[in-house]
Design a protein around this motif. Structure first.
Motif, PDB file in Angstrom:
ATOM      1  N   THR A 162      26.164  25.465  13.795  1.00  0.00           N
ATOM      2  CA  THR A 162      26.040  23.484  14.416  1.00  0.00           C
ATOM      3  C   THR A 162      24.444  23.842  13.404  1.00  0.00           C
ATOM      4  OG1 THR A 162      27.079  23.933  16.033  1.00  0.00           O
ATOM      5  CG2 THR A 162      25.257  22.480  15.829  1.00  0.00           C
ATOM      6  N   GLN A 185      29.283  16.580  15.584  1.00  0.00           N
ATOM      7  CA  GLN A 185      29.914  16.363  16.915  1.00  0.00           C
ATOM      8  C   GLN A 185      31.362  15.729  16.053  1.00  0.00           C
ATOM      9  OE1 GLN A 185      27.207  13.849  18.189  1.00  0.00           O
ATOM     10  NE2 GLN A 185      26.699  15.226  19.333  1.00  0.00           N
ATOM     11  N   GLY A 188      33.504  18.659  14.827  1.00  0.00           N
ATOM     12  CA  GLY A 188      34.187  20.057  15.940  1.00  0.00           C
ATOM     13  C   GLY A 188      33.067  20.757  16.158  1.00  0.00           C
ATOM     14  N   GLU A 191      28.984  19.998  20.209  1.00  0.00           N
ATOM     15  CA  GLU A 191      28.926  19.573  21.094  1.00  0.00           C
ATOM     16  C   GLU A 191      29.206  18.580  21.898  1.00  0.00           C
ATOM     17  OE1 GLU A 191      31.572  21.577  23.617  1.00  0.00           O
ATOM     18  OE2 GLU A 191      31.354  23.697  22.145  1.00  0.00           O
ATOM     19  N   ALA A 192      29.651  17.283  22.622  1.00  0.00           N
ATOM     20  CA  ALA A 192      29.508  16.710  22.812  1.00  0.00           C
ATOM     21  C   ALA A 192      27.707  16.532  23.408  1.00  0.00           C
ATOM     22  CB  ALA A 192      29.975  15.889  24.374  1.00  0.00           C
ATOM     23  N   ASP A 193      27.829  17.372  24.567  1.00  0.00           N
ATOM     24  CA  ASP A 193      26.521  18.184  24.593  1.00  0.00           C
ATOM     25  C   ASP A 193      25.444  19.150  23.763  1.00  0.00           C
ATOM     26  OD1 ASP A 193      23.945  18.370  25.770  1.00  0.00           O
ATOM     27  OD2 ASP A 193      24.138  18.852  27.674  1.00  0.00           O
ATOM     28  N   PRO A 194      25.044  18.873  22.530  1.00  0.00           N
ATOM     29  CA  PRO A 194      24.654  19.883  21.784  1.00  0.00           C
ATOM     30  C   PRO A 194      23.259  20.284  22.162  1.00  0.00           C
ATOM     31  CG  PRO A 194      24.143  17.867  20.483  1.00  0.00           C
ATOM     32  CD  PRO A 194      24.160  17.004  21.678  1.00  0.00           C
ATOM     33  N   ASP A 197      22.476  24.433  21.131  1.00  0.00           N
ATOM     34  CA  ASP A 197      22.785  24.841  19.681  1.00  0.00           C
ATOM     35  C   ASP A 197      21.326  24.500  19.056  1.00  0.00           C
ATOM     36  OD1 ASP A 197      25.371  25.835  19.632  1.00  0.00           O
ATOM     37  OD2 ASP A 197      26.333  24.238  19.204  1.00  0.00           O
TER      38      ASP A 197
END
Length: 239
Positions: A162, A185, A188, A191-194, A197
Motif C-alpha cells: 500500500t 482504497q 482495493g 483498507e477502509a481504515d488504512p 499500512d
C-alpha cells in the motif's frame, strides 16, 4: 511408514483463509512424504457470510479457541489476525494440546513470537509463520535456512504494498497523499481504515520478524521506531 492424512482446522475465512481452503480442496496431496491434508473444521466471525467456497460439509466452531483445542483436528491454522485476543489464545491452546500451528499473523509473531516459540519448543511441535512476511519470496525460509551461515549487517526492503503504491503514484503523478490514498482504497489496495499500512505498523511487524531472524534475537516490536507516511508531501519526495 504409513502415510498420514492431516485433519486441518482453519480459523479465519477471509481472503487468505478462503484461498487456503480452495487450494487444499484442489490439491489435497500437496503435503510432503506422501501425506495429505484435508480441512475438516473452520471458524470465522460469521457462518452465514457469502463465500466463494462451500463450507457446509465442514465442522463449524463459533470460537477459534475451541477449534484449536478440538481433538478432531491434527493441525491448526490461525488466520484471525491481531496480536492478542482470540488469535493468541487459540495459538496457545493448539500448542498446549500438542498440535502444529501455521499462522500468517505478523502482529502475533512480532509481538509474542518469543513466548510462543518457547511454548512450541516445550511441547515439541512446530510453529510455522512463513506466510507472515513476504510469503511469496519466501523470505522466512530463506533467512532461516539458506542464509544461516551468512553474516548479515542490515535488513531493508519494500515491505508494504500500500505504501509503495501511494509513494510511487505521488512521485509519478504529482498528486497529494490524500488523493492517491483514495484511489488505493477504490482499487482495493488500501483498507477502509488504512492505519496499519500507512501508519507503518504492518511494515514494522514485518521488519521486526526479519530482524529477529537475521540477528538471532527475539522479536521486539516494542523497540521498533515506527513512522508512517501520512505526513509525506510532494516536496519530501522531490527532495
Amino acid at each position: 511408514m504409513t502415510n498420514k492424512t492431516w485433519r486441518v482446522g482453519v480459523a479465519g475465512l477471509g481472503t487468505v483463509g478462503g484461498g487456503l481452503l480452495q487450494f487444499l480442496a484442489d490439491r489435497p496431496d500437496f503435503a510432503p512424504a506422501g501425506d495429505s491434508a484435508v480441512v475438516t473444521a473452520v471458524s470465522a466471525r460469521s457462518k452465514s457470510r457469502p463465500r466463494t467456497i462451500d463450507i457446509s460439509g465442514l465442522t463449524w466452531f463459533d470460537d477459534p479457541v475451541a477449534l484449536a483445542g478440538s481433538p478432531d483436528i491434527d493441525l491448526f491454522v490461525e488466520l484471525v489476525g491481531g496480536s492478542d485476543g482470540p488469535a493468541k489464545a487459540a495459538v496457545e491452546t493448539a500448542l498446549k494440546a500438542g498440535k502444529p500451528v501455521v499462522t500468517a499473523n505478523k502482529a502475533l509473531i512480532a509481538e509474542h513470537g518469543a513466548e510462543l516459540a518457547a511454548l512450541a519448543e516445550a511441547q515439541g511441535v512446530p510453529l510455522l509463520f512463513e506466510a507472515a512476511v513476504m510469503g511469496g519470496v519466501p523470505a522466512v525460509k530463506m533467512m532461516r535456512e539458506a542464509m544461516v551461515g551468512d553474516d548479515i549487517d542490515s535488513v531493508a526492503g519494500i515491505l508494504n504494498g500500500t505504501c509503495n503504491f501511494i509513494l510511487s503514484e505521488m512521485e509519478k503523478t504529482g498528486r497529494s497523499f490524500a488523493d492517491v490514498l483514495r484511489e488505493a482504497q477504490a482499487l482495493g489496495y488500501a483498507e477502509a481504515d488504512p492505519t496499519m499500512d500507512v501508519g507503518g505498523f504492518d511494515a514494522g511487524h514485518k521488519i521486526t520478524i526479519l530482524a529477529a531472524l537475521a540477528f538471532g534475537c527475539a522479536p521486539n516490536f516494542a523497540a521498533a521506531e515506527i513512522e508512517g507516511i501520512e505526513a509525506v508531501e510532494l516536496l519530501d519526495i522531490k527532495l
